[in-house]
Design a protein around this motif. Structure first.
Motif, PDB file in Angstrom:
ATOM      1  N   THR A  17      31.771  43.416  37.230  1.00 49.32           N
ATOM      2  CA  THR A  17      32.888  42.194  37.434  1.00 49.32           C
ATOM      3  C   THR A  17      33.141  41.587  36.248  1.00 49.32           C
ATOM      4  OG1 THR A  17      32.135  42.000  39.783  1.00 49.32           O
ATOM      5  CG2 THR A  17      33.391  40.120  38.578  1.00 49.32           C
ATOM      6  N   LYS A  20      36.330  36.095  38.106  1.00 54.05           N
ATOM      7  CA  LYS A  20      36.276  35.809  39.394  1.00 54.05           C
ATOM      8  C   LYS A  20      37.392  34.687  39.736  1.00 54.05           C
ATOM      9  CE  LYS A  20      31.819  37.041  40.545  1.00 54.05           C
ATOM     10  NZ  LYS A  20      30.635  36.619  41.592  1.00 54.05           N
ATOM     11  N   TYR A  21      38.096  34.665  40.648  1.00 56.29           N
ATOM     12  CA  TYR A  21      39.311  33.591  40.848  1.00 56.29           C
ATOM     13  C   TYR A  21      38.929  32.924  41.993  1.00 56.29           C
ATOM     14  CZ  TYR A  21      41.600  37.218  37.894  1.00 56.29           C
ATOM     15  OH  TYR A  21      41.850  37.701  36.825  1.00 56.29           O
ATOM     16  N   GLY A  24      39.089  34.231  45.476  1.00 56.83           N
ATOM     17  CA  GLY A  24      37.933  35.128  46.191  1.00 56.83           C
ATOM     18  C   GLY A  24      38.397  36.551  45.394  1.00 56.83           C
ATOM     19  N   TRP A  25      39.757  36.782  44.793  1.00 57.33           N
ATOM     20  CA  TRP A  25      39.590  38.140  44.130  1.00 57.33           C
ATOM     21  C   TRP A  25      38.839  38.255  42.931  1.00 57.33           C
ATOM     22  CZ3 TRP A  25      44.372  41.429  44.500  1.00 57.33           C
ATOM     23  CH2 TRP A  25      45.099  41.375  45.731  1.00 57.33           C
ATOM     24  N   THR A  26      38.621  39.400  42.421  1.00 58.42           N
ATOM     25  CA  THR A  26      37.849  39.718  41.317  1.00 58.42           C
ATOM     26  C   THR A  26      38.552  40.582  40.397  1.00 58.42           C
ATOM     27  OG1 THR A  26      36.506  41.289  42.456  1.00 58.42           O
ATOM     28  CG2 THR A  26      35.595  39.055  42.267  1.00 58.42           C
ATOM     29  N   LYS A  27      38.378  40.529  39.077  1.00 60.18           N
ATOM     30  CA  LYS A  27      38.658  41.549  38.052  1.00 60.18           C
ATOM     31  C   LYS A  27      37.470  42.309  37.971  1.00 60.18           C
ATOM     32  CE  LYS A  27      41.557  40.315  34.723  1.00 60.18           C
ATOM     33  NZ  LYS A  27      42.620  40.918  35.329  1.00 60.18           N
ATOM     34  N   GLU A  28      37.953  43.675  37.910  1.00 59.46           N
ATOM     35  CA  GLU A  28      36.542  44.640  38.117  1.00 59.46           C
ATOM     36  C   GLU A  28      36.775  45.777  37.212  1.00 59.46           C
ATOM     37  OE1 GLU A  28      35.364  45.820  41.806  1.00 59.46           O
ATOM     38  OE2 GLU A  28      35.626  43.784  42.581  1.00 59.46           O
ATOM     39  N   ASP A  45      42.479  43.745  39.472  1.00 57.03           N
ATOM     40  CA  ASP A  45      42.195  42.637  40.394  1.00 57.03           C
ATOM     41  C   ASP A  45      42.068  43.301  41.725  1.00 57.03           C
ATOM     42  OD1 ASP A  45      42.151  40.903  38.284  1.00 57.03           O
ATOM     43  OD2 ASP A  45      44.141  40.028  38.765  1.00 57.03           O
ATOM     44  N   ASP A  47      41.025  42.391  46.132  1.00 57.33           N
ATOM     45  CA  ASP A  47      40.494  41.390  47.002  1.00 57.33           C
ATOM     46  C   ASP A  47      39.075  41.664  47.421  1.00 57.33           C
ATOM     47  OD1 ASP A  47      40.823  43.500  48.656  1.00 57.33           O
ATOM     48  OD2 ASP A  47      41.594  42.410  50.366  1.00 57.33           O
ATOM     49  N   PRO A  48      38.445  40.558  48.010  1.00 55.39           N
ATOM     50  CA  PRO A  48      37.097  40.749  48.507  1.00 55.39           C
ATOM     51  C   PRO A  48      36.759  42.232  49.161  1.00 55.39           C
ATOM     52  CG  PRO A  48      37.694  38.417  48.654  1.00 55.39           C
ATOM     53  CD  PRO A  48      39.108  39.294  48.652  1.00 55.39           C
TER      54      PRO A  48
END
Length: 84
Positions: A17, A20-21, A24-28, A45, A47-48
């Protein structure tokens, strides 16, 4: 996991990861298989639930190596502010 009749993806391996935003979204960084093809490194990015994604970038191994080298050179240059 699939999206529609003409688009499918499967996250084969979560590598890390990157951010984190608040929403709840994450850049992975993941290894993703697109439309049944060979898995590629992928940065985007998510969503959870990993059902929705942003636009991102996929990299073939040669491209990932070139990115690694370019980032290494850039980070090394940060150690010497006179060379930026």
């Amino acid at each position: 996991m699939a999206r529609g009749d003409d688009f499918s993806f499967a996250i084969r391996k979560h590598i890390g990861t990157l951010g984190k935003y608040a929403n709840g979204w994450t850049k992975e960084l993941n290894l993703v298989e697109w439309n049944g093809g060979a898995a590629k490194l992928d940065i985007r990015d998510w969503d959870p639930a990993h059902e929705h994604m942003s636009r991102g970038i996929t990299l073939h191994p040669e491209e990932a190596k070139a990115l690694w080298e370019a980032l290494g050179q850039y980070l090394e240059s940060l150690k010497n502010p006179n060379c930026q």
